[in-house]
Scaffold this motif. Sequence first.
Motif, mmCIF file in Angstrom:
data_model
loop_
_atom_site.group_PDB
_atom_site.id
_atom_site.type_symbol
_atom_site.label_atom_id
_atom_site.label_comp_id
_atom_site.label_asym_id
_atom_site.label_seq_id
_atom_site.Cartn_x
_atom_site.Cartn_y
_atom_site.Cartn_z
ATOM 1 N N ALA A 188 -95.436 39.217 74.113
ATOM 2 C CA ALA A 188 -95.738 39.453 75.524
ATOM 3 C C ALA A 188 -96.734 40.600 75.684
ATOM 4 C CB ALA A 188 -94.452 39.759 76.293
ATOM 5 N N LEU A 189 -96.573 41.661 74.866
ATOM 6 C CA LEU A 189 -97.461 42.806 74.953
ATOM 7 C C LEU A 189 -98.877 42.434 74.519
ATOM 8 C CD1 LEU A 189 -97.573 45.789 75.672
ATOM 9 C CD2 LEU A 189 -96.912 46.336 73.321
ATOM 10 N N VAL A 190 -98.983 41.611 73.498
ATOM 11 C CA VAL A 190 -100.306 41.154 73.053
ATOM 12 C C VAL A 190 -100.979 40.333 74.152
ATOM 13 C CG1 VAL A 190 -101.511 39.629 71.435
ATOM 14 C CG2 VAL A 190 -99.768 41.214 70.592
ATOM 15 N N LEU A 198 -108.622 43.263 76.269
ATOM 16 C CA LEU A 198 -108.755 43.474 74.828
ATOM 17 C C LEU A 198 -108.971 42.144 74.113
ATOM 18 C CD1 LEU A 198 -105.824 45.998 74.217
ATOM 19 C CD2 LEU A 198 -108.280 46.527 74.196
ATOM 20 N N SER A 199 -109.604 42.209 72.957
ATOM 21 C CA SER A 199 -109.642 41.012 72.116
ATOM 22 C C SER A 199 -108.229 40.770 71.581
ATOM 23 C CB SER A 199 -110.604 41.207 70.939
ATOM 24 O OG SER A 199 -110.079 42.153 70.015
ATOM 25 N N ARG A 200 -107.929 39.526 71.221
ATOM 26 C CA ARG A 200 -106.578 39.251 70.725
ATOM 27 C C ARG A 200 -106.299 40.004 69.428
ATOM 28 N NH1 ARG A 200 -102.427 36.288 72.028
ATOM 29 N NH2 ARG A 200 -103.583 35.529 73.852
ATOM 30 N N GLN A 201 -107.290 40.139 68.586
ATOM 31 C CA GLN A 201 -107.088 40.875 67.341
ATOM 32 C C GLN A 201 -106.766 42.344 67.615
ATOM 33 O OE1 GLN A 201 -107.163 39.565 63.998
ATOM 34 N NE2 GLN A 201 -106.065 41.519 63.844
ATOM 35 N N ALA A 202 -107.542 42.955 68.514
ATOM 36 C CA ALA A 202 -107.299 44.362 68.842
ATOM 37 C C ALA A 202 -105.935 44.534 69.498
ATOM 38 C CB ALA A 202 -108.404 44.896 69.754
ATOM 39 N N ALA A 203 -105.600 43.642 70.414
ATOM 40 C CA ALA A 203 -104.312 43.734 71.101
ATOM 41 C C ALA A 203 -103.154 43.587 70.115
ATOM 42 C CB ALA A 203 -104.214 42.663 72.187
ATOM 43 N N THR A 204 -103.311 42.676 69.166
ATOM 44 C CA THR A 204 -102.269 42.465 68.164
ATOM 45 C C THR A 204 -102.110 43.681 67.273
ATOM 46 O OG1 THR A 204 -102.660 40.069 68.153
ATOM 47 C CG2 THR A 204 -101.513 41.000 66.259
ATOM 48 N N THR A 210 -98.004 50.044 67.296
ATOM 49 C CA THR A 210 -97.262 50.826 68.287
ATOM 50 C C THR A 210 -95.762 50.626 68.123
ATOM 51 O OG1 THR A 210 -99.067 50.791 69.888
ATOM 52 C CG2 THR A 210 -96.859 51.157 70.759
ATOM 53 N N MET A 211 -95.339 49.388 67.915
ATOM 54 C CA MET A 211 -93.914 49.102 67.725
ATOM 55 C C MET A 211 -93.409 49.732 66.427
ATOM 56 S SD MET A 211 -92.723 47.424 70.282
ATOM 57 C CE MET A 211 -93.146 46.320 71.627
ATOM 58 N N ALA A 212 -94.201 49.594 65.357
ATOM 59 C CA ALA A 212 -93.786 50.154 64.070
ATOM 60 C C ALA A 212 -93.678 51.672 64.155
ATOM 61 C CB ALA A 212 -94.774 49.748 62.977
ATOM 62 N N GLY A 213 -94.669 52.306 64.769
ATOM 63 C CA GLY A 213 -94.653 53.753 64.889
ATOM 64 C C GLY A 213 -93.517 54.254 65.765
ATOM 65 N N SER A 214 -93.249 53.540 66.830
ATOM 66 C CA SER A 214 -92.161 53.932 67.731
ATOM 67 C C SER A 214 -90.807 53.818 67.037
ATOM 68 C CB SER A 214 -92.186 53.055 68.988
ATOM 69 O OG SER A 214 -93.417 53.197 69.675
ATOM 70 N N ALA A 215 -90.621 52.762 66.252
ATOM 71 C CA ALA A 215 -89.376 52.615 65.497
ATOM 72 C C ALA A 215 -89.227 53.745 64.490
ATOM 73 C CB ALA A 215 -89.349 51.262 64.786
ATOM 74 N N GLN A 216 -90.316 54.134 63.844
ATOM 75 C CA GLN A 216 -90.263 55.229 62.890
ATOM 76 C C GLN A 216 -89.901 56.548 63.570
ATOM 77 O OE1 GLN A 216 -90.473 54.833 59.602
ATOM 78 N NE2 GLN A 216 -89.954 57.003 59.372
ATOM 79 N N MET A 217 -90.402 56.764 64.780
ATOM 80 C CA MET A 217 -90.027 57.962 65.531
ATOM 81 C C MET A 217 -88.523 57.993 65.806
ATOM 82 S SD MET A 217 -93.136 58.422 68.299
ATOM 83 C CE MET A 217 -92.392 59.899 69.016
ATOM 84 N N LEU A 218 -87.962 56.851 66.152
ATOM 85 C CA LEU A 218 -86.511 56.774 66.380
ATOM 86 C C LEU A 218 -85.731 57.109 65.120
ATOM 87 C CD1 LEU A 218 -85.884 53.647 68.646
ATOM 88 C CD2 LEU A 218 -85.118 55.981 69.086
ATOM 89 N N LEU A 219 -86.179 56.565 63.994
ATOM 90 C CA LEU A 219 -85.495 56.823 62.732
ATOM 91 C C LEU A 219 -85.577 58.294 62.355
ATOM 92 C CD1 LEU A 219 -86.642 53.688 60.704
ATOM 93 C CD2 LEU A 219 -84.352 54.148 61.580
ATOM 94 N N GLU A 220 -86.729 58.892 62.575
ATOM 95 C CA GLU A 220 -86.879 60.307 62.254
ATOM 96 C C GLU A 220 -86.076 61.181 63.205
ATOM 97 O OE1 GLU A 220 -90.931 61.457 61.847
ATOM 98 O OE2 GLU A 220 -91.312 60.053 60.181
ATOM 99 N N GLU A 221 -85.952 60.763 64.443
ATOM 100 C CA GLU A 221 -85.117 61.503 65.401
ATOM 101 C C GLU A 221 -83.671 61.509 64.936
ATOM 102 O OE1 GLU A 221 -84.319 63.806 68.742
ATOM 103 O OE2 GLU A 221 -86.229 63.218 67.863
ATOM 104 N N ARG A 222 -83.245 60.383 64.377
ATOM 105 C CA ARG A 222 -81.877 60.295 63.868
ATOM 106 C C ARG A 222 -81.671 61.238 62.685
ATOM 107 N NH1 ARG A 222 -79.941 54.617 61.515
ATOM 108 N NH2 ARG A 222 -81.603 55.114 60.038
ATOM 109 N N GLY A 223 -82.706 61.422 61.872
ATOM 110 C CA GLY A 223 -82.554 62.225 60.670
ATOM 111 C C GLY A 223 -83.142 63.612 60.776
#
Length: 286
Positions: A188-190, A198-204, A210-223
């Motif tokens: 949906a975000l793409v 945006l081009s589809r490649q850039a949006a993807t 963004t999702m990967a980085g945000s998940a990593q921030m959550l994991l680091e917040e936990r630790g």
Amino acid sequence: MARIAIIGGGNMGEAMLAGLLAAGRPVKDLVVAERYGDRARQLAEKYSVLVTSVADAVENAAIVIVAVKPQDVDSVVEEYAKNVTAASGDSAEQVLVTVVAGLTTGYVESKLPAGAAVVRVMPNTPVKVGVGASALARGRFPTNEQVKEVAALFECVGTVAIVPEDQMDAVTAVSGSGPAYFFLMVEALVDAGVAAGLSRQAATDLAVQTMAGSAQMLLEERGADEGQPRTGMDTAPAYLRAMVTSPGGTTAAALRELEAGGLRTAVDRAVQAAKTRSEQLRITSE
């Protein structure tokens, strides 16, 4: 190292196989039982793993993982039971691990010789890349050591939570089906990014990172702070969201639209629907 047998070469069976190999399990310690010839050949060629019959696969295996479709459970458990009954020696120490949606430990125990050790696990597909989330529920007979061994096995491919078995339908709804919710959000975000110019490649590329980085921030917040989180893990998402959201800014405007569109309600309804469906698919001994 203990031999691991995987019965079933479908999506989850292959995900477990790939994840264990990626985690460093020697291929000689893994064996797969797959009834369909074409699929068996694919797995053997792709992973260089021994693919054989159930009888041969479970022989001398310390842990046997059943990863088949619910409609195939009875025939597989029946075949396994025959081999357990006929075997001797180390077979008494075997643990049967089921990763079949809706399959209760009580049902499996009712099909096996008395005292058989059964553990139920609900992993999700990211086990294939070593970052899965698995929930484990023990049956009546596994020893604490056997439960630890099964947990350690699944920790090779992600995190493990030990829960009461009556919570497994909720686990299925949250983490079992969860990757699909995530992929839908990325999709949906793409699409929204493309609509915004945006081009589809850039949006993807931007959405995925963004999702990967945000998940990593959550994991680091936990630790954070040597294992002591700055915030409780249940409040960390709200804390990090607030960090990104400036008063009157672009993010605040976007979040208002998501809330107005009923995002929280939609997610709650989706999880409840998945939980209800899991309950409907439950296979019990009653």
